[in-house]
Write a protein that holds these residues in place. Structure first.
Motif, PDB file in Angstrom:
ATOM      1  N   ALA A  27       0.870  -1.074  -0.414  1.00 28.20           N
ATOM      2  CA  ALA A  27       0.195   0.240  -0.441  1.00 28.20           C
ATOM      3  C   ALA A  27       0.464   1.279  -0.435  1.00 28.20           C
ATOM      4  CB  ALA A  27      -0.504  -0.055   1.114  1.00 28.20           C
ATOM      5  N   LEU A  28       1.603   0.702   0.793  1.00 25.60           N
ATOM      6  CA  LEU A  28       2.685   2.744   0.841  1.00 25.60           C
ATOM      7  C   LEU A  28       3.695   2.907  -0.914  1.00 25.60           C
ATOM      8  CD1 LEU A  28       4.061   4.916   2.212  1.00 25.60           C
ATOM      9  CD2 LEU A  28       5.882   3.188   3.744  1.00 25.60           C
ATOM     10  N   THR A  29       3.846   2.108  -1.472  1.00 24.12           N
ATOM     11  CA  THR A  29       4.628   1.490  -2.129  1.00 24.12           C
ATOM     12  C   THR A  29       3.517   2.149  -3.075  1.00 24.12           C
ATOM     13  OG1 THR A  29       6.090  -0.184  -1.841  1.00 24.12           O
ATOM     14  CG2 THR A  29       5.932   0.133  -4.030  1.00 24.12           C
ATOM     15  N   HIS A  30       2.692   1.765  -3.306  1.00 21.66           N
ATOM     16  CA  HIS A  30       1.890   2.072  -4.427  1.00 21.66           C
ATOM     17  C   HIS A  30       1.353   3.305  -4.158  1.00 21.66           C
ATOM     18  CE1 HIS A  30      -1.508   1.901  -6.897  1.00 21.66           C
ATOM     19  NE2 HIS A  30      -2.504   2.606  -6.362  1.00 21.66           N
ATOM     20  N   LYS A  31       1.317   3.966  -2.876  1.00 23.77           N
ATOM     21  CA  LYS A  31       1.074   5.639  -2.794  1.00 23.77           C
ATOM     22  C   LYS A  31       2.094   6.532  -3.487  1.00 23.77           C
ATOM     23  CE  LYS A  31      -0.417   8.797   1.075  1.00 23.77           C
ATOM     24  NZ  LYS A  31      -1.010   8.657   2.392  1.00 23.77           N
ATOM     25  N   LEU A  32       2.814   5.483  -2.430  1.00 23.36           N
ATOM     26  CA  LEU A  32       4.483   6.770  -3.226  1.00 23.36           C
ATOM     27  C   LEU A  32       4.241   6.733  -4.828  1.00 23.36           C
ATOM     28  CD1 LEU A  32       7.287   5.311  -0.439  1.00 23.36           C
ATOM     29  CD2 LEU A  32       5.770   7.407  -0.721  1.00 23.36           C
ATOM     30  N   LEU A  33       4.317   5.578  -5.342  1.00 18.05           N
ATOM     31  CA  LEU A  33       4.737   5.724  -7.572  1.00 18.05           C
ATOM     32  C   LEU A  33       3.446   6.630  -7.309  1.00 18.05           C
ATOM     33  CD1 LEU A  33       5.416   1.880  -7.241  1.00 18.05           C
ATOM     34  CD2 LEU A  33       7.134   3.790  -8.188  1.00 18.05           C
ATOM     35  N   LYS A  34       2.302   6.852  -6.635  1.00 18.41           N
ATOM     36  CA  LYS A  34       0.978   7.749  -7.227  1.00 18.41           C
ATOM     37  C   LYS A  34       1.626   8.888  -7.438  1.00 18.41           C
ATOM     38  CE  LYS A  34      -3.824   7.672  -6.902  1.00 18.41           C
ATOM     39  NZ  LYS A  34      -5.364   7.260  -6.145  1.00 18.41           N
ATOM     40  N   GLN A  35       1.778   9.060  -6.106  1.00 16.46           N
ATOM     41  CA  GLN A  35       2.704  10.555  -5.856  1.00 16.46           C
ATOM     42  C   GLN A  35       2.991  11.154  -6.961  1.00 16.46           C
ATOM     43  OE1 GLN A  35       2.920  10.661  -1.752  1.00 16.46           O
ATOM     44  NE2 GLN A  35       1.122  10.922  -1.106  1.00 16.46           N
ATOM     45  N   ARG A  36       4.420  10.200  -7.231  1.00 20.94           N
ATOM     46  CA  ARG A  36       5.730  10.592  -7.899  1.00 20.94           C
ATOM     47  C   ARG A  36       4.785  10.808  -9.398  1.00 20.94           C
ATOM     48  NH1 ARG A  36       9.002   6.026 -10.128  1.00 20.94           N
ATOM     49  NH2 ARG A  36      10.936   7.470 -11.604  1.00 20.94           N
ATOM     50  N   HIS A  37       4.163  10.168  -9.929  1.00 16.93           N
ATOM     51  CA  HIS A  37       3.347  10.491 -10.980  1.00 16.93           C
ATOM     52  C   HIS A  37       2.169  11.454 -11.616  1.00 16.93           C
ATOM     53  CE1 HIS A  37       0.373   9.071 -14.661  1.00 16.93           C
ATOM     54  NE2 HIS A  37      -0.392   9.186 -13.848  1.00 16.93           N
ATOM     55  N   GLU A  38       1.445  11.439  -9.643  1.00 17.15           N
ATOM     56  CA  GLU A  38       1.487  12.867 -10.240  1.00 17.15           C
ATOM     57  C   GLU A  38       1.798  13.768 -10.194  1.00 17.15           C
ATOM     58  OE1 GLU A  38      -1.371  12.751  -6.424  1.00 17.15           O
ATOM     59  OE2 GLU A  38      -2.755  11.111  -7.592  1.00 17.15           O
ATOM     60  N   ALA A  39       2.910  13.770  -9.488  1.00 16.79           N
ATOM     61  CA  ALA A  39       4.015  15.019  -9.242  1.00 16.79           C
ATOM     62  C   ALA A  39       4.783  15.414 -11.092  1.00 16.79           C
ATOM     63  CB  ALA A  39       4.762  14.418  -8.715  1.00 16.79           C
ATOM     64  N   ARG A  40       5.031  14.239 -11.651  1.00 20.45           N
ATOM     65  CA  ARG A  40       5.442  14.216 -12.888  1.00 20.45           C
ATOM     66  C   ARG A  40       4.361  14.810 -13.844  1.00 20.45           C
ATOM     67  NH1 ARG A  40      10.089  10.141 -13.560  1.00 20.45           N
ATOM     68  NH2 ARG A  40      11.950  10.717 -12.016  1.00 20.45           N
ATOM     69  N   LYS A  41       3.739  14.437 -13.310  1.00 17.88           N
ATOM     70  CA  LYS A  41       2.362  15.018 -14.299  1.00 17.88           C
ATOM     71  C   LYS A  41       2.493  14.002 -15.956  1.00 17.88           C
ATOM     72  CE  LYS A  41       1.177  19.674 -13.046  1.00 17.88           C
ATOM     73  NZ  LYS A  41       1.221  21.210 -12.532  1.00 17.88           N
ATOM     74  N   GLU A  42       2.435  12.534 -15.646  1.00 11.20           N
ATOM     75  CA  GLU A  42       2.360  12.024 -16.728  1.00 11.20           C
ATOM     76  C   GLU A  42       1.206  11.225 -16.966  1.00 11.20           C
ATOM     77  OE1 GLU A  42       4.994   8.839 -14.930  1.00 11.20           O
ATOM     78  OE2 GLU A  42       6.975   9.875 -15.497  1.00 11.20           O
ATOM     79  N   ALA A  43       1.332  10.573 -18.384  1.00 15.32           N
ATOM     80  CA  ALA A  43       0.190  10.492 -19.240  1.00 15.32           C
ATOM     81  C   ALA A  43      -0.363   9.110 -17.980  1.00 15.32           C
ATOM     82  CB  ALA A  43       0.006  10.168 -21.065  1.00 15.32           C
ATOM     83  N   HIS A  44       1.124   7.907 -18.388  1.00 15.82           N
ATOM     84  CA  HIS A  44       0.906   6.717 -18.147  1.00 15.82           C
ATOM     85  C   HIS A  44       1.985   6.539 -17.188  1.00 15.82           C
ATOM     86  CE1 HIS A  44      -2.563   5.424 -20.625  1.00 15.82           C
ATOM     87  NE2 HIS A  44      -1.984   6.544 -21.384  1.00 15.82           N
TER      88      HIS A  44
END
Length: 197
Positions: A27-44
């Protein structure tokens, strides 16, 4: 009676702790990777997030199997079953998955196109909006997004028009009663209004 309940709880405690740590780490890894993805504003999010989640889930299952209060023979059979399930899943999905992954790595290595370029492959024409490890997404002239597997892009002829050198062309049909000089004047004005040379 209480002693028996305490002994049972003590024997199951390592498996419960391994389960809790595994679930929290996933759960923590999923949350951190999701925050990283949102910070980079990537499409996928790319392949890192599902790969990390899958790996941590596998490690958690193995840790739970090793800490269960069962006999060594049963533990060995359980680990063998887990290994068999993972092997079967990888073997059944690896043909297209690995083919698309290898094609994605090849496309990134040779850099035949980048996001923003216009491509034509088979009957598909559009602007590359995203280039992943398993697929490439193009936006058609109707503004629809089409996802093409990388294996398809590698195995079919690909025409690339760089975004820096885009050519705009149009076919115009005129009647015989229209004066040539008048048409040329209007087309030149349209080109200048569009900012083209």
């Amino acid at each position: 009676m209480w002693e028996q309940i305490v002994r049972q709880a003590q024997s199951w405690a390592p498996a419960v702790i391994a389960s809790a740590i595994g679930i929290l780490s996933v759960a923590l890894t999923h949350k951190l990777l999701k925050q990283r993805h949102e910070a980079r504003k990537e499409a996928h999010p790319g392949i890192l997030a599902p790969l990390m989640t899958f790996t941590l889930a596998g490690i958690t299952l193995v840790a739970i199997a090793l800490t269960l209060p069962i006999s060594e023979a049963a533990r060995g059979q359980l680990l063998g079953l887990l290994g068999l399930l993972i092997t079967a899943a990888v073997a059944l999905s690896s043909t297209t998955f690995l083919g698309n992954a290898m094609a994605g790595i090849m496309l990134r290595a040779i850099r035949s196109f980048r996001p923003g370029d216009f491509v034509r492959v088979g009957e598909h024409v559009g602007r590359v909006s995203d280039q992943g490890i398993l697929h490439t997404e193009i936006q058609t002239e109707d503004r629809d997004l089409t996802t093409l597997p990388n294996l398809y892009l590698v195995s079919h002829p690909l025409t690339v028009l760089r975004s820096s050198g885009t050519v705009v062309s149009a076919t115009i049909s005129l009647g015989y009663d229209v004066v040539h000089q008048e048409v040329e004047k209007h087309l030149t004005a349209a080109v200048l209004r569009a900012g083209l040379h």
